[in-house]
Design a protein around this motif. Structure first.
Motif, PDB file in Angstrom:
ATOM      1  N   SER A  27     -36.607  -3.112 -47.820  1.00 39.84           N
ATOM      2  CA  SER A  27     -35.805  -1.907 -47.972  1.00 39.84           C
ATOM      3  C   SER A  27     -36.485  -0.778 -47.208  1.00 39.84           C
ATOM      4  O   SER A  27     -37.731  -0.716 -47.190  1.00 39.84           O
TER       5      SER A  27
ATOM      6  N   PHE B  72     -32.496  -7.253 -45.207  1.00 40.38           N
ATOM      7  CA  PHE B  72     -32.028  -6.512 -46.373  1.00 40.38           C
ATOM      8  C   PHE B  72     -31.259  -7.430 -47.316  1.00 40.38           C
ATOM      9  O   PHE B  72     -30.815  -8.514 -46.942  1.00 40.38           O
TER      10      PHE B  72
ATOM     11  N   ALA C 192     -32.055  -1.553 -53.802  1.00 45.80           N
ATOM     12  CA  ALA C 192     -32.798  -2.745 -53.418  1.00 45.80           C
ATOM     13  C   ALA C 192     -33.731  -3.232 -54.518  1.00 45.80           C
ATOM     14  O   ALA C 192     -33.896  -4.442 -54.724  1.00 45.80           O
TER      15      ALA C 192
END
Length: 400
Positions: A75, A122, A217
């Protein structure tokens, strides 16, 4: 298991982690002595800065990393990236909780889903991929971009569900994807932006189910809406949520606006304890037909980092951006100025763009007052806003 028992079990796990053991010692608190939610509210907060500093250490030196970790996502934090760790049990828990929300969204294992979120580094793409496969649905990992190819695949395979950011979903809808009946959106403010859901439905030119989510995240999922369109339901079998006064850190009652604070209930790797998200929200109790109750009616409505007090009212300038997203003719390039005239606070907004007429200006003024509880003394639109800070507080001689 009751929420207090879940928190106590998680605290037993956290006590074995050096990062938290040191925090308990520094705060002179005994996690084993937490016998009520009031006791829990006296435990120290976790901040993003401290938590990310620990995560950025090499795994061998990071106490939030465990040998059981099987997936590492990343992240962004400024110009850097920090890792986000998951064990197999973490992933299974995440998928199980999400499966309940997929059922509440009206999905069945017979549905086929196209996922257009990113899959590199991600978490978003794999987050949807994993939960949908766990649920038994058929998943096509399209990834972002290449809209013409995406439309062809969706139409050739008669895809019934799309997971995408709203902007890209509208781009696909305008090219024609008639088989899609449900849309999962994320990656952009959505529920908090007046008129945005209607705009997306207009692009599809038919009634579809739209499911909004709120996650970050370090904690996925946090909240998700259902087919009954009753706000974003907190995943209270996955996280424990508090809303606190951003200034004092004191817990606020249900229904009050404040900073969202999160605690994982079951996480093994990189678990959160009273993590200050910096997100401004409101929690309400709304009994929903899907079985959930604790709800974020507008998702996140701003950031708490730069709070000002104006006319005795707490004001978060980032709320203005959320409001402006509801006005397509206005940009997000704006400036809020606060001054004091004869001891009375004055509030001015200057924003790039234009409004159709005085009626739309009045609507914006009322919208701002409704959301912020403050009347803006002046609202001005300009063709081009000079470069400079977004917030100028002349009372204190500061800007940011």
């Amino acid at each position: 298991m009751k929420i207090l028992e879940q928190l106590q079990a998680q605290l037993n796990h956290l006590e074995k982690i050096d990062y938290y053991r040191k925090r308990f010692a520094d705060a002179s608190v005994d996690p084993c002595a937490v016998n009520s939610l009031e006791d829990f509210a006296r435990l120290p907060f976790t901040t993003a800065k401290d938590f990310q500093s620990e995560l950025k250490k090499p795994p061998a030196q990071c106490s939030l990393f465990t040998p059981e970790v099987t997936r590492v996502n990343f992240s962004p934090s400024g110009q850097e990236l920090y890792p986000v760790y998951h064990t197999n049990q973490d992933l299974e828990t995440m998928h199980r909780v999400c499966a309940r929300s997929l059922e509440a969204a009206g999905l069945s294992p017979q549905d086929s889903v196209a996922v257009t979120f990113g899959y590199h580094l991600f978490i978003a793409g794999l987050f949807y991929q994993g939960q949908l496969e766990y649920y038994g649905a058929k998943v096509i990992p399209l990834g972002p971009g290449e809209s013409e190819r995406a439309v062809k695949i969706i139409n050739d395979l008669q895809i019934s569900v799309l997971a995408s950011n709203p902007t890209f979903a509208m781009k696909l809808a305008e090219q024609g994807i008639p088989s899609v009946h449900t849309l999962f959106v994320g990656g952009e403010p959505f529920t908090s932006v007046q008129g945005y859901p209607e705009k997306v439905r207009a692009a599809f030119d038919r009634e579809i189910t739209i499911i909004d989510s709120y996650s970050m995240a370090l904690c996925m999922p946090i909240a998700r809406s259902c087919r009954h369109n009753n706000g974003l339901h907190l995943m209270d079998d996955f996280v424990y949520a508090e809303v606190v006064d951003p200034d004092s850190g004191e817990p606020l009652p249900i229904g009050d606006k404040g900073e969202l604070v999160l605690t994982h209930l079951h996480k093994q790797a990189a678990p959160l304890l009273r993590y200050r998200t910096g997100d401004l929200t409101v929690l309400e109790r709304r009994q929903c037909a899907c079985g959930r109750e604790l709800t974020m009616p507008q998702s996140v409505i701003g950031r708490t980092d730069e709070m000002l007090k104006i006319k005795g009212i707490k004001f978060w300038p980032s709320q203005v951006a959320t409001i402006l997203r509801s006005y397509p003719s206005l940009s997000l390039n704006y400036r809020v100025e606060v001054d004091s005239v004869q001891g009375v606070d004055q509030l001015r907004l200057t924003v790039e763009g234009s409004l159709a007429d005085d009626g739309e200006l009045e609507r914006l003024a009322n919208h701002l007052k409704s959301e912020t509880l403050l009347k803006f003394n002046t609202i001005e639109t300009v063709d081009k806003l000079e470069q400079g800070p977004g917030v100028v507080d002349k009372r204190k001689g500061r800007s940011f």
